[in-house]
Write an enzyme that holds these catalytic residues in place. Structure first.
Site, PDB file in Angstrom:
ATOM      1  N   LYS A  93       0.814  -1.223   0.000  1.00  0.00           N
ATOM      2  CA  LYS A  93       0.000   0.000   0.000  1.00  0.00           C
ATOM      3  C   LYS A  93       0.843   1.268   0.000  1.00  0.00           C
ATOM      4  O   LYS A  93       0.429   2.290  -0.525  1.00  0.00           O
ATOM      5  CB  LYS A  93      -1.004  -0.013   1.157  1.00  0.00           C
ATOM      6  N   LYS A 144     -11.470  -5.488  -2.851  1.00  0.00           N
ATOM      7  CA  LYS A 144     -12.468  -4.411  -2.947  1.00  0.00           C
ATOM      8  C   LYS A 144     -11.992  -3.298  -3.845  1.00  0.00           C
ATOM      9  O   LYS A 144     -12.758  -2.679  -4.561  1.00  0.00           O
ATOM     10  CB  LYS A 144     -12.613  -3.768  -1.563  1.00  0.00           C
ATOM     11  N   LYS A 149      -5.135 -11.455  -5.054  1.00  0.00           N
ATOM     12  CA  LYS A 149      -6.366 -11.717  -4.303  1.00  0.00           C
ATOM     13  C   LYS A 149      -7.505 -10.869  -4.858  1.00  0.00           C
ATOM     14  O   LYS A 149      -7.269  -9.755  -5.347  1.00  0.00           O
ATOM     15  CB  LYS A 149      -6.164 -11.479  -2.809  1.00  0.00           C
TER      16      LYS A 149
END
Ligand code: ATP
Ligand code: LTN
Length: 327
Positions: free
Chosen positions: A111, A196, A193
């Site tokens: 991130k 969202k 993965k």
């Protein structure tokens, strides 16, 4: 009675991966354990959020919890930011966590690359998560594979604290991760993965997606050219991912799926996966529509705030005594 706890971030519409990794597990545990499920809104602000969207996402997430079958009479449901003791405990834990371990967290590495000029909270994020967990003396943390490292850090923080102060104060929790489905893959790039906040929405099944869109996404999932329905995550990640999803929504074992589709082509299999997922998600969407505009949500959060504040206050007062924050 054993206790389990999990939290999900209100960073966008929930995915089938979130559902399988966290919510479905909680639905199972709510029958026999004391269960805590919360909205990790303070974690969400570690990356920039639009205030109005964030607030809507919080409401939405509670409605989705309920629509999925999280029973407010069997779970303690709360909003992280409603309980001021989480950040108080987190600060104490920050002062008991070596700086160096934080930069080694995989999620931080990912991130911090994605967001330019990221804030300090992105680095200290796992300590707040440790506080969320350690306040409640829980036994298990149902999460997806991506959160395993953070739960392990929470365990280390707890062990080191107990050792440093020669106490048996924090309970050491276990991560609970579903074996084949702890990481549901992206439909387009199954090595990643399902997320969202994916760049390409075609790879992600959102629980509130239009049912026809879900069907199309599954039919368009990446597979391989072998035409063999066999679970082999290394060499056949796309097909294995669809099998894992099918397993979760039908309860058939991976072995049974392999037997059933011996000799079948990918088109037939994908169509069955699409039907099964759509049939599974349709009633969740129906319930969501009824819940989102009701006033249940406020009542549930008020109750969760009251119960968890009492527990957390007691833990924090004991913590202060141990470390000398008192007269
Ligand atoms: P973001 O993409 O914004 O980081 P996310 O989709 O990872 O979000 P979180 O709120 O961070 O969602 O995760 C909620 C829960 O869902 C966590 O327990 C996480 O481990 C689990 N989870 C997330 N994605 C998957 C996945 N693809 N497969 C299984 N579990 C998952
Ligand atoms: N970091 C988690 C959300 C989360 C959590 C927790 C999960 C915050 N606190 C405590 C389990 C236990 C995530 O991003 N999914």
């Amino acid at each position: 009675m054993k206790k389990v706890l999990t939290g999900l971030q209100p960073t966008g519409s929930l995915t089938l991966g979130n559902y399988i990794g966290a919510i479905k597990q909680m639905i199972k545990y709510q029958e026999e354990y004391e269960t805590y499920i919360f909205i990790a809104d303070m974690h969400a602000i570690t990356i920039p959020q639009d205030p109005e969207k964030l607030s809507n996402n919080i409401r939405d997430l509670i409605a989705i919890y309920l629509a999925c079958g999280i029973d407010p009479n069997k779970n303690i449901i709360f909003l992280q930011s409603d309980n001021v003791y989480h950040s108080n405990v987190s600060w104490v834990l920050e002062c008991n966590t070596p700086y160096g371990v934080l930069g080694r967290m995989t999620q931080f590495k990912d991130k911090s690359q994605k967001h330019q000029n990221f804030m300090a909270g992105l680095l200290t994020y796992p300590i707040l998560m440790a506080a969320d967990i350690l306040i409640y003396d829980v036994d298990g943390i149902p999460v997806g594979k991506d959160q395993k490292q953070h739960v392990e850090l929470a365990r280390d923080i707890a062990e080191n604290f107990n050792k440093r102060y020669k106490v048996d104060f924090f309970k050491i929790p276990e991560p609970i991760i579903p074996e084949e489905t702890g990481k549901i893959g992206d439909l387009i790039d199954p090595s990643k993965k399902m997320s969202k906040s994916a760049d390409n929405p075609k790879g992600t099944i959102y629980l509130l997606d239009d049912l026809e869109v879900i069907r199309k996404k599954i039919m368009g999932a990446t597979t391989d050219s072998e035409m063999l329905i066999k679970y082999d995550i290394e060499n056949k990640p796309g097909i294995s991912n669809l099998m894992a999803i099918y397993h979760e929504v039908t309860n058939m074992s991976i072995k049974e799926i392999e037997e059933k589709y011996k000799g079948a082509n990918y088109g037939t299999f994908k169509k069955d996966v699409a039907d099964a997922v759509v049939n599974y998600i349709a009633p969740i969407q129906e319930r969501y529509k009824q819940i989102i505009n009701s006033n249940q949500i406020e009542e549930i959060l008020a109750k969760g705030k009251e119960i968890t504040t009492e527990i957390a206050k007691k833990k924090y007062e004991e913590l202060k005594n141990i470390i000398g924050l008192h007269i």
